[in-house]
Design a protein around this motif. Sequence first.
Motif, mmCIF file in Angstrom:
data_model
loop_
_atom_site.group_PDB
_atom_site.id
_atom_site.type_symbol
_atom_site.label_atom_id
_atom_site.label_comp_id
_atom_site.label_asym_id
_atom_site.label_seq_id
_atom_site.Cartn_x
_atom_site.Cartn_y
_atom_site.Cartn_z
ATOM 1 N N ARG A 340 0.856 -1.147 -0.094
ATOM 2 C CA ARG A 340 -0.033 0.079 -0.030
ATOM 3 C C ARG A 340 0.968 1.347 0.005
ATOM 4 O O ARG A 340 0.369 2.170 -0.616
ATOM 5 C CB ARG A 340 -0.962 -0.079 1.236
ATOM 6 C CG ARG A 340 -2.140 1.011 1.514
ATOM 7 C CD ARG A 340 -3.176 0.761 2.203
ATOM 8 N NE ARG A 340 -2.671 0.549 3.729
ATOM 9 C CZ ARG A 340 -2.541 -0.619 4.233
ATOM 10 N NH1 ARG A 340 -3.108 -1.616 3.984
ATOM 11 N NH2 ARG A 340 -2.233 -0.668 5.458
ATOM 12 N N ARG A 448 -11.383 -4.814 2.298
ATOM 13 C CA ARG A 448 -12.074 -3.843 3.009
ATOM 14 C C ARG A 448 -11.065 -3.225 4.091
ATOM 15 O O ARG A 448 -10.692 -3.844 4.939
ATOM 16 C CB ARG A 448 -13.215 -4.271 3.786
ATOM 17 C CG ARG A 448 -14.159 -3.246 4.073
ATOM 18 C CD ARG A 448 -15.619 -3.583 4.641
ATOM 19 N NE ARG A 448 -16.166 -4.391 3.655
ATOM 20 C CZ ARG A 448 -16.849 -3.902 2.680
ATOM 21 N NH1 ARG A 448 -16.928 -2.569 2.587
ATOM 22 N NH2 ARG A 448 -17.574 -4.808 1.941
ATOM 23 N N GLU A 449 -10.790 -1.895 3.761
ATOM 24 C CA GLU A 449 -9.779 -1.235 4.633
ATOM 25 C C GLU A 449 -10.489 -0.658 5.955
ATOM 26 O O GLU A 449 -11.853 -0.687 6.070
ATOM 27 C CB GLU A 449 -9.257 -0.148 3.771
ATOM 28 C CG GLU A 449 -8.536 -0.486 2.516
ATOM 29 C CD GLU A 449 -7.310 -1.489 2.835
ATOM 30 O OE1 GLU A 449 -6.436 -0.922 3.292
ATOM 31 O OE2 GLU A 449 -7.163 -2.436 2.394
ATOM 32 N N SER A 453 -13.716 1.388 2.899
ATOM 33 C CA SER A 453 -13.605 1.351 1.465
ATOM 34 C C SER A 453 -12.829 0.130 1.182
ATOM 35 O O SER A 453 -12.279 -0.500 1.843
ATOM 36 C CB SER A 453 -12.651 2.631 1.049
ATOM 37 O OG SER A 453 -11.098 2.262 1.672
ATOM 38 N N ARG A 455 -10.066 -1.743 -1.135
ATOM 39 C CA ARG A 455 -8.794 -1.730 -2.069
ATOM 40 C C ARG A 455 -8.363 -3.013 -2.678
ATOM 41 O O ARG A 455 -8.596 -3.912 -2.052
ATOM 42 C CB ARG A 455 -7.710 -1.107 -1.085
ATOM 43 C CG ARG A 455 -6.618 -0.777 -1.840
ATOM 44 C CD ARG A 455 -5.140 -0.341 -1.006
ATOM 45 N NE ARG A 455 -5.695 0.767 -0.108
ATOM 46 C CZ ARG A 455 -5.183 1.842 -0.651
ATOM 47 N NH1 ARG A 455 -4.453 2.149 -1.982
ATOM 48 N NH2 ARG A 455 -5.538 3.035 0.115
ATOM 49 N N ARG A 456 -8.006 -2.905 -4.008
ATOM 50 C CA ARG A 456 -7.450 -4.060 -4.502
ATOM 51 C C ARG A 456 -5.871 -4.071 -4.671
ATOM 52 O O ARG A 456 -5.184 -3.258 -4.991
ATOM 53 C CB ARG A 456 -7.883 -3.980 -6.027
ATOM 54 C CG ARG A 456 -9.163 -4.298 -6.303
ATOM 55 C CD ARG A 456 -9.950 -3.797 -7.760
ATOM 56 N NE ARG A 456 -9.753 -2.503 -7.857
ATOM 57 C CZ ARG A 456 -10.810 -1.867 -8.765
ATOM 58 N NH1 ARG A 456 -11.564 -2.645 -9.496
ATOM 59 N NH2 ARG A 456 -10.827 -0.723 -8.937
ATOM 60 N N TYR A 457 -5.517 -5.318 -3.993
ATOM 61 C CA TYR A 457 -4.052 -5.664 -4.173
ATOM 62 C C TYR A 457 -3.801 -6.592 -5.228
ATOM 63 O O TYR A 457 -4.396 -7.513 -5.383
ATOM 64 C CB TYR A 457 -3.616 -6.186 -2.660
ATOM 65 C CG TYR A 457 -3.703 -5.261 -1.582
ATOM 66 C CD1 TYR A 457 -2.510 -4.512 -0.890
ATOM 67 C CD2 TYR A 457 -5.098 -4.953 -0.951
ATOM 68 C CE1 TYR A 457 -2.829 -3.647 -0.087
ATOM 69 C CE2 TYR A 457 -5.292 -3.881 0.046
ATOM 70 C CZ TYR A 457 -4.077 -3.504 0.546
ATOM 71 O OH TYR A 457 -4.388 -2.488 1.556
ATOM 72 N N ALA A 481 -0.785 -1.715 -5.092
ATOM 73 C CA ALA A 481 -2.162 -1.500 -4.754
ATOM 74 C C ALA A 481 -2.736 -0.183 -5.475
ATOM 75 O O ALA A 481 -3.527 0.344 -5.102
ATOM 76 C CB ALA A 481 -2.138 -1.295 -3.230
ATOM 77 N N GLU A 482 -2.111 0.023 -6.462
ATOM 78 C CA GLU A 482 -2.428 1.359 -7.324
ATOM 79 C C GLU A 482 -3.705 1.004 -7.829
ATOM 80 O O GLU A 482 -3.929 0.087 -8.578
ATOM 81 C CB GLU A 482 -1.631 1.732 -8.495
ATOM 82 C CG GLU A 482 -0.190 2.199 -7.810
ATOM 83 C CD GLU A 482 -0.290 3.371 -6.948
ATOM 84 O OE1 GLU A 482 -1.054 4.437 -7.361
ATOM 85 O OE2 GLU A 482 0.346 3.425 -5.773
ATOM 86 N N PRO A 483 -4.714 1.986 -7.753
ATOM 87 C CA PRO A 483 -6.105 1.962 -8.404
ATOM 88 C C PRO A 483 -6.057 1.649 -9.826
ATOM 89 O O PRO A 483 -6.727 0.614 -10.225
ATOM 90 C CB PRO A 483 -6.773 3.003 -7.937
ATOM 91 C CG PRO A 483 -6.036 3.854 -6.987
ATOM 92 C CD PRO A 483 -4.523 3.521 -6.996
#
Length: 695
Positions: A340, A448-449, A453, A455-457, A481-483
Amino acid sequence: MATEAVFMGEEAEDLPEGRFMDREVDWLRFNQRVLELAEDAGMPLLERVRFLAIFAGNLDEFFMVRVAGLKRRLATGVAVAGPSGHHPRELLTRVAEVSHDLMRRHARCYHDSVAPALAEAGIRILRWDDLDEHDRRRMHRFFRGSVYPVLTPFAVDPAHPFPYISGRSLNLAVTVRDPRTGRTAFARIKVPSALPRFIRLEGEAFVPVEDVIAGHLPQLFAGMEVLEHHAFRVTRNADLEVDEDETDDLVQSLEKELLRRRFGPMVRLEVEEDISPEVLRILERELGAEDEEVIAVPGPLNLAGLHQIADLDRPELSFSPMVPAEPPGLEAEDLFTAVRRRELLVHHPYESFTTTTERFVALAATDPSVVAIKQTLYRTSGDSPIVESLIEAARSGKEVVVLVEIKARFDEQNNIAWARKLEEAGCHVVYGVVGLKTHCKLSLVVRREDDGSLRRYCHVGTGNYNPRTARVYEDFGLFSAEPEVGEDLSDLFNRLTGFSRTTSYRRLMAAPDGLRSGLTERIAAEVRAHAEGRPAHIRIKVNSLVDEDIIDALYRASAAGVPVDLWVRGSCVLRPGLPGVSETVRVRSILGRFLEHSRVFAFENGGDPEVWLGSADLMPRNLDRRVEALIRVADPEHRARLVELMDTAMDEGTSSWHLGPDGEWTRHTRDAEGAPLRDLQASLRRDRHVRATDG
């Protein structure tokens, strides 16, 4: 885009004929490089043994696939000349000449160099005639208890037709005579595959299993006189043919084809060189073997079994133990936190697969905040912790989607078994896109953070999710972990599991829709940059370079003056150094302790290098008939690290093989003063440990 389109579609009339080499012959030159490692007395002895085994196994697969493919083209009447201009019949003749020469050279290396060195080190591989009475008594007991019960001699006479000889099986051809009638008869004995290739005597002495059987033929043919016996081996076509448009169940259809694999047409007959002309004629007649399909070499046959010897616990005769380094920074924080914070580039096997890729999936399986995992599996090990983590995740209620490529050659049965086990655990298992193999190496974790929200890893790799091969295959993996990367992987997985037709991405190039054009456009951009006086340089690292359109694009780039550096482990049909065509092209190959497996593409891009890594080789099948993915490396330090690696590999001070315009590969291991050149893999091993320690 107009310039790129013209560059892609440009006719080849401006390029000379004969610019492509024969792919099959060049592959044999790759296996020759493997053999040269076995011939290298500077290598640890058991590693030389292993390279002999690798050479033999490689050659088996070459005949089962490449030679079989040429023969099938002839048989089906579609035998047109290939890119090199040679007809398949010409190619088969040339392949027979080169492969037979290499097999004889392989046998000489074993008999004249490696076996004597093994004996000097106390490791003896003996033939039956070399055994003393003590050893023979030991083998008599072993034969009665472990061999005799599973043997079945097959007689050949009017009531017993010649038995079917399965592919890659080791056999004995036996001639016996009935002392009462004086009639002679022929029989075949198959060496059971469940037995070790070499039977261990006391200490570190071994005898080939077929010798143990041959030493007891009077017991198998009681009352008969054994006249002669000879080992032989058959290689068969092992390519599978499944019409995905016509089948209702791909798994069932593939399983049926796997049963037929053992019965494919014969492509090679190996015999020991002391075989009698009479027995050889019987084998040739019954098997339908043509002269060019028969190869006679000194025994023992099937030296792929030398892996058994190479695995002996003699550390002083092997490479020193390899302990992968922990990538800097991971010790202080968990993997999700580290990714992240910043994208992570890992280089296997120098950096640990276990504490990065395996840990990534294991953490996802046990982390209560993870809600979904999507994973591709092309090849994995028989005891895969990654698969076990996916099963654990599904059983704990997470959404788990696994794309298992059940058409991965020679891993079909293993992958079918894994697919069923995953399904039983509650995973959603899919088999990819009809008509395409899914070869990309992707893992997507949705978490789920703390703020609620999602986040995709992500992980995009150059190699398989296989913990066993990760110890000896050189590969890269990029964690992000960039969108934009998460969106790309989501789009690609949706294409693989559903009916999405997405073809454009943010940081991915994917085959079969955009990878070929994307690479060609970037080659064309280097030509423009060079014409405008801006920095231009093309650096490519792949396993194979055989695609004609890509090669022609590289030829045009070289003709325009762009430096082109190609690091190719296996087949390369491009000819470097052709006047006016490829004078700026250098082709290097590096083989050693680790199998160079990563694919890296670096374009100078006017001084701001654009670097990609991923799963695709430069072959028509990868660019047009597979789902492949390359990811653009965004971190400047990561880009610099990859460019530095490429430049080091191409440096004149690095030990490597150089390809000449005549198709010959020349090994360079010492400089003009005779000093050893840099061993790239040894240097990387040292550097990664220093980097990890400093980090």
